[in-house]
Scaffold this active site. Structure first.
Site, PDB file in Angstrom:
ATOM      1  N   HIS A 280      32.721 -30.253 -11.813  1.00  0.00           N
ATOM      2  CA  HIS A 280      32.340 -31.535 -11.212  1.00  0.00           C
ATOM      3  C   HIS A 280      32.823 -32.703 -12.062  1.00  0.00           C
ATOM      4  O   HIS A 280      32.783 -32.679 -13.288  1.00  0.00           O
ATOM      5  CB  HIS A 280      30.841 -31.614 -10.910  1.00  0.00           C
ATOM      6  CG  HIS A 280      29.919 -31.663 -12.093  1.00  0.00           C
ATOM      7  ND1 HIS A 280      29.595 -32.836 -12.746  1.00  0.00           N
ATOM      8  CD2 HIS A 280      29.211 -30.696 -12.701  1.00  0.00           C
ATOM      9  CE1 HIS A 280      28.736 -32.576 -13.710  1.00  0.00           C
ATOM     10  NE2 HIS A 280      28.486 -31.286 -13.720  1.00  0.00           N
ATOM     11  N   GLU A 326      27.716 -34.009  -8.349  1.00  0.00           N
ATOM     12  CA  GLU A 326      26.929 -32.796  -8.600  1.00  0.00           C
ATOM     13  C   GLU A 326      25.583 -33.145  -9.196  1.00  0.00           C
ATOM     14  O   GLU A 326      24.546 -32.569  -8.827  1.00  0.00           O
ATOM     15  CB  GLU A 326      27.706 -31.857  -9.536  1.00  0.00           C
ATOM     16  CG  GLU A 326      27.011 -30.524  -9.812  1.00  0.00           C
ATOM     17  CD  GLU A 326      26.023 -30.548 -10.961  1.00  0.00           C
ATOM     18  OE1 GLU A 326      25.201 -29.611 -11.052  1.00  0.00           O
ATOM     19  OE2 GLU A 326      26.052 -31.503 -11.769  1.00  0.00           O
ATOM     20  N   HIS A 425      22.836 -34.031 -20.823  1.00  0.00           N
ATOM     21  CA  HIS A 425      22.171 -35.205 -20.239  1.00  0.00           C
ATOM     22  C   HIS A 425      21.646 -36.199 -21.274  1.00  0.00           C
ATOM     23  O   HIS A 425      20.695 -36.929 -21.014  1.00  0.00           O
ATOM     24  CB  HIS A 425      21.013 -34.770 -19.327  1.00  0.00           C
ATOM     25  CG  HIS A 425      21.450 -34.040 -18.097  1.00  0.00           C
ATOM     26  ND1 HIS A 425      20.566 -33.654 -17.101  1.00  0.00           N
ATOM     27  CD2 HIS A 425      22.674 -33.621 -17.690  1.00  0.00           C
ATOM     28  CE1 HIS A 425      21.228 -33.021 -16.136  1.00  0.00           C
ATOM     29  NE2 HIS A 425      22.515 -32.996 -16.477  1.00  0.00           N
TER      30      HIS A 425
END
Length: 470
Positions: A280, A326, A425
């Site tokens: 992605h 995504e 993240h």
């Protein structure tokens, strides 16, 4: 001694000849697979690609201005590498702006905190929210709280993420991030915070997507760093009342158009059949999206490029798909499946690289049960790269995970993710986390996989029926 009928003898000779021819072809493809591994080991292409993406584009949140830059980057890069067909397909994506994210403990001991808004969260009211914390070990514990018991409070899910090579710990705790806001709001909470879904001890908060539900009042949602979650717990040992102030400036800004970017290595005798390898293109906005999923973009692109540069074409077309959006709900993957519904029967197999750049140690499959052992044999060359055979229950990766339900075989090329959730993240998702040698090993395995599958004579369908939930 009886003599075999001439027709039967001829048939036996024909079967033997075909078997020998198939073995000769397999041996030739095996030799090409070995050469692809050697090429990948000596090539810096994958590292150059991920460096280019993280430096020249950087964070690329779906629907943002940098998302557009990333699409343009991908189109230009794939064309410059000489792929025979490069195109893009529109994907409608939500637009969300992070804004400010601040929090501090007000009492009993005033302390600043490190937080981040969860993706999709609404903002707090102007001036923020100050409220008492109600702690829960898990999402299930929060759901079990009495109705109305959190009125005026900030829910706190304090679930720790375990470290596993295959990332299994993430699956156990991520539901608190995605579903916690709804559960907390149903109990009367004014906001929710969660312990970061990460295995690190750095004072960095992990973002990620959360969801609201129609009919349930949306509340602000944020993640606190693991050290700050520990600090809340230490205070709760001293008193049963801890209050904090939370301020989020998040904003939902409607929808925008992004794109799945696609490139192909055209097949020869079976050009209409497709071996899909994907990653992605979007990322969260806190880091530069190096391991999630710049590495995947580089791995599948470089693998296909090495196949493109071979003197002989693969039988099937190798298709590289760089999916949009995504992170915010597999939107690119779902859009691709719908847009290509008419040709899914021609998708021979699919796999996605979306777990960083740790070395691949195992290949799991989701193919016809009778074909599993033979598929394992076809990838024998990967054993020299430290890759073993796995089960026949693969999902294939996030953006291709919906394909098995549509009849498409998939494979999961398992990467060592022991430290993946240290950086995932967070602002720490940067280029320095990628080991060039490990990245090259990924490219080698993906190139071998795509080549062997593009030339395979195995019938990989039908897939085994999915077990019914009890």
């Amino acid at each position: 001694m009886k003599t075999l009928p001439l027709a039967l003898l001829s048939l036996g000779l024909l079967v033997a000849a075909n078997s020998q021819a198939n073995q000769t072809t397999t041996d030739k493809n095996h030799k090409v697979a070995i050469s692809l591994a050697n090429t990948a080991a000596q090539s810096s292409l994958a590292y150059e690609l991920v460096e280019s993406l993280t430096v020249e584009v950087g964070p690329r949140l779906a629907g943002s201005d940098q998302d557009k830059v990333a699409v343009d980057w991908a189109m230009a890069k794939l064309k410059s590498l000489g792929f025979e067909r490069v195109y893009k397909e529109p994907v409608t994506v939500p637009v969300w702006h992070r804004g400010i994210a601040k929090a501090n403990i007000v009492s009993p001991y005033p302390q600043p905190m490190v937080i981040t808004a969860l993706g999709g969260s609404i903002a707090t009211p102007k001036g923020g929210i100050t409220a008492e914390v109600a702690r829960f070990d898990s999402l299930d514990a929060l759901k079990a709280a009495p109705e109305g018991s959190l009125k005026g409070k900030i829910a706190f899910i304090d679930a720790k993420t375990e470290r596993h090579r295959d990332g299994a710990g993430y699956g156990k705790t991520s539901s608190g991030r995605s579903k916690g806001a709804v559960a907390a709001a149903e109990k009367g909470a004014v906001a929710i915070i969660i312990r970061s879904i990460g295995t690190d001890t750095d004072r960095m908060a992990h973002t990620g997507m959360m969801r609201y539900q129609d009919g349930v009042e949306p509340i602000p949602a944020a993640a606190v760093s693991n050290p700050d979650a520990d600090m809340i717990n230490a205070m709760l040992k001293r008193t049963d009342k801890v209050s904090l102030h939370l301020e989020l400036g998040s904003e939902r800004r409607g929808e925008a158009t992004s794109y799945n970017v696609i490139a192909e290595v055209s097949g020869s005798s079976k050009a209409d059949e497709i071996v899909l390898i994907g990653a992605h293109l979007d990322s969260w906005d806190e880091g530069t999206g190096a391991i999630d999923d710049g590495a995947g973009v580089a791995i599948v692109t470089a693998a296909a490029k090495h196949i493109l540069d071979l003197p002989a074409k693969p039988q099937r077309t190798v298709r590289v798909v760089l999916y949009a959006a995504e992170e915010v709900g597999l939107i690119g993957g779902k859009t691709y499946a719908k847009a290509h519904e008419a040709e899914l029967a021609k998708h021979y197999i699919a796999a996605e690289s979306d777990f960083g750049a740790g070395r691949i140690y195992q290949i799991d499959w989701n193919v016809a049960p009778r074909a599993h052992a033979d598929a394992v044999k076809l990838m024998h060359a990967a054993e020299q790269l430290g890759v073993s055979s796995g089960n026949n229950q693969a999902s294939g990766g996030p953006d291709v995970s919906m394909l098995p339900a549509l009849g498409v075989p998939v494979a999961s090329l398992r990467q060592d993710g022991s430290d993946y959730f240290d950086y995932h993240h967070t602002p720490n998702d940067t280029l320095d986390k990628i080991d060039p040698a490990a990245l090259a090993q990924n490219v080698a395995v993906y190139a071998q996989f795509a080549w062997m599958m593009a030339n395979s004579e195995l019938e990989l369908r039908p897939l085994a029926p999915k077990p019914q939930a009890q």
